[in-house]
Design a protein around this motif. Sequence first.
Motif, PDB file in Angstrom:
ATOM      1  N   SER A  13       0.807  -1.010   0.045  1.00 55.39           N
ATOM      2  CA  SER A  13      -0.060   0.128   0.024  1.00 55.39           C
ATOM      3  C   SER A  13       0.767   1.288   0.012  1.00 55.39           C
ATOM      4  CB  SER A  13      -0.953   0.065   1.198  1.00 55.39           C
ATOM      5  OG  SER A  13      -1.684   1.547   1.390  1.00 55.39           O
ATOM      6  N   ILE A  19      -3.604   0.787   6.689  1.00 53.35           N
ATOM      7  CA  ILE A  19      -3.595  -0.324   7.544  1.00 53.35           C
ATOM      8  C   ILE A  19      -2.235  -1.033   7.240  1.00 53.35           C
ATOM      9  CG2 ILE A  19      -4.422  -2.363   8.339  1.00 53.35           C
ATOM     10  CD1 ILE A  19      -7.176  -1.245   7.082  1.00 53.35           C
ATOM     11  N   PRO A  78      -2.080  -5.240   1.156  1.00 56.47           N
ATOM     12  CA  PRO A  78      -3.465  -5.598   1.106  1.00 56.47           C
ATOM     13  C   PRO A  78      -3.685  -6.147  -0.277  1.00 56.47           C
ATOM     14  CG  PRO A  78      -2.798  -3.336  -0.024  1.00 56.47           C
ATOM     15  CD  PRO A  78      -1.600  -4.040   0.794  1.00 56.47           C
ATOM     16  N   ARG A  82      -8.293  -8.819  -5.937  1.00 60.94           N
ATOM     17  CA  ARG A  82      -8.072 -10.252  -5.430  1.00 60.94           C
ATOM     18  C   ARG A  82      -6.640 -10.708  -5.988  1.00 60.94           C
ATOM     19  NH1 ARG A  82     -11.544 -10.216  -2.609  1.00 60.94           N
ATOM     20  NH2 ARG A  82     -13.624 -11.268  -2.495  1.00 60.94           N
ATOM     21  N   GLN A 114      -3.407  -8.441   4.223  1.00 65.19           N
ATOM     22  CA  GLN A 114      -4.498  -7.831   5.331  1.00 65.19           C
ATOM     23  C   GLN A 114      -5.673  -7.348   4.234  1.00 65.19           C
ATOM     24  OE1 GLN A 114      -5.676  -4.591   5.611  1.00 65.19           O
ATOM     25  NE2 GLN A 114      -3.956  -3.807   4.319  1.00 65.19           N
ATOM     26  N   SER A 115      -6.914  -7.573   4.783  1.00 67.69           N
ATOM     27  CA  SER A 115      -8.108  -6.693   4.250  1.00 67.69           C
ATOM     28  C   SER A 115      -8.907  -6.463   5.363  1.00 67.69           C
ATOM     29  CB  SER A 115      -8.776  -7.752   3.268  1.00 67.69           C
ATOM     30  OG  SER A 115      -9.997  -7.480   2.988  1.00 67.69           O
TER      31      SER A 115
HETATM   32  C1  LIG Z   1      -8.439  -0.600  -6.060  1.00 65.24           C
HETATM   33  C2  LIG Z   1      -8.536  -1.540  -5.060  1.00 65.24           C
HETATM   34  C3  LIG Z   1      -8.987  -2.881  -5.158  1.00 65.24           C
HETATM   35  C4  LIG Z   1      -9.398  -3.401  -3.785  1.00 65.24           C
HETATM   36  N1  LIG Z   1      -9.794  -4.847  -4.060  1.00 65.24           N
HETATM   37  C5  LIG Z   1      -9.786  -5.616  -2.796  1.00 65.24           C
HETATM   38  C6  LIG Z   1      -9.828  -6.936  -2.913  1.00 65.24           C
HETATM   39  O1  LIG Z   1      -9.807  -7.584  -3.896  1.00 65.24           O
HETATM   40  N2  LIG Z   1     -10.220  -7.673  -1.877  1.00 65.24           N
HETATM   41  C7  LIG Z   1     -10.134  -6.959  -0.521  1.00 65.24           C
HETATM   42  O2  LIG Z   1     -10.314  -7.568   0.467  1.00 65.24           O
HETATM   43  N3  LIG Z   1     -10.169  -5.670  -0.470  1.00 65.24           N
HETATM   44  C8  LIG Z   1      -9.750  -4.878  -1.509  1.00 65.24           C
HETATM   45  N4  LIG Z   1      -9.706  -3.368  -1.577  1.00 65.24           N
HETATM   46  C9  LIG Z   1      -9.788  -2.941  -0.234  1.00 65.24           C
HETATM   47  C10 LIG Z   1      -8.449  -2.602   0.254  1.00 65.24           C
HETATM   48  O3  LIG Z   1      -8.028  -4.157   1.046  1.00 65.24           O
HETATM   49  C11 LIG Z   1      -8.468  -1.892   1.473  1.00 65.24           C
HETATM   50  O4  LIG Z   1      -8.588  -0.494   0.947  1.00 65.24           O
HETATM   51  C12 LIG Z   1      -7.299  -1.932   2.530  1.00 65.24           C
HETATM   52  O5  LIG Z   1      -7.351  -1.058   3.653  1.00 65.24           O
HETATM   53  C13 LIG Z   1      -5.994  -0.983   1.697  1.00 65.24           C
HETATM   54  O6  LIG Z   1      -4.886  -1.205   2.550  1.00 65.24           O
HETATM   55  P1  LIG Z   1      -4.177   0.092   3.128  1.00 65.24           P
HETATM   56  O7  LIG Z   1      -5.195   0.695   4.146  1.00 65.24           O
HETATM   57  O8  LIG Z   1      -2.964  -0.551   3.936  1.00 65.24           O
HETATM   58  O9  LIG Z   1      -3.931   0.985   2.057  1.00 65.24           O
HETATM   59  C14 LIG Z   1      -9.371  -2.701  -2.863  1.00 65.24           C
HETATM   60  C15 LIG Z   1      -8.904  -1.337  -2.381  1.00 65.24           C
HETATM   61  C16 LIG Z   1      -8.775  -1.016  -3.629  1.00 65.24           C
HETATM   62  C17 LIG Z   1      -8.331   0.661  -3.557  1.00 65.24           C
END
Ligand SMILES: Cc1cc2nc3c(=O)[nH]c(=O)nc-3n(C[C@H](O)[C@H](O)[C@H](O)COP(=O)(O)O)c2cc1C
Length: 191
Positions: A13, A19, A78, A82, A114-115
């Motif tokens: 990220s 996160i 993150p 997928r 993480q998610s």
């Molecule tokens: C372009 C994009 C695609 C995402 N796709 C997924 C996904 O496939 N699976 C998931 O669990 N979360 C997905 N997310 C949510 C991220 O897991 C979530 O925003 C996470 O907090 C990002 O990590 P960060 O807070 O460290 O930036 C997506 C977010 C973005 C911006």
Amino acid sequence: MTKLPRIGVILGSLQTHGITRKIAHAMQDLVGDRLALEIIEIGDLPLYNPERDGEGIPAWATFRQTVAPVDGILFLTPEYNRSIPAALKNAIDVGSRPHGDSVWAQKPAGIISQSPGMIGGFGANHHLRQCLVFLDMPAMQQPETYLSRSAALFDDAGRLIEGPGKVILETFADAFAKWVVQYRFQRTTPV
Ligand SMILES: Cc1cc2nc3c(=O)[nH]c(=O)nc-3n(C[C@H](O)[C@H](O)[C@H](O)COP(=O)(O)O)c2cc1C
């Protein structure tokens, strides 16, 4: 004094207050004096283009020079759609070239995905593992760590909350600290 194994931490990220970065800081606390975890930033790397690799692009050179001497890599990521975020894949590609001069080969690696959702970035975690096979990076297999509901791991001040999530990270930190030393420093053949 014994030198601590140096571990480069690569974040999938780019968010300053995301996160993933909070997890990185939590891991720095949890490994304590067993490993030196250093975040290696990837946000300013231009997209990899082999045609430009002879131009001496400073950000690529600096990144490779930073990764090359570390003793191992901890990937924290993150999941995006997928898979792994493009910024992380780009960093992997930059470090893997020029051909035959990869900075990744034989570096022991750990992965935490993480998610905020329920699946914990499983897809990203395993897509990343697929890259590591080709890059010849031995990846710690257990404990697999897919952090679900990751937004709830931290309080408003960004501190890791006591609870099952913290226990998962502590367990990973213990295993990874042993794994790096075992792989990197107890080998009988030079790396
Ligand atoms: C372009 C994009 C695609 C995402 N796709 C997924 C996904 O496939 N699976 C998931 O669990 N979360 C997905 N997310 C949510 C991220 O897991 C979530 O925003 C996470 O907090 C990002 O990590 P960060 O807070 O460290 O930036 C997506 C977010 C973005 C911006």
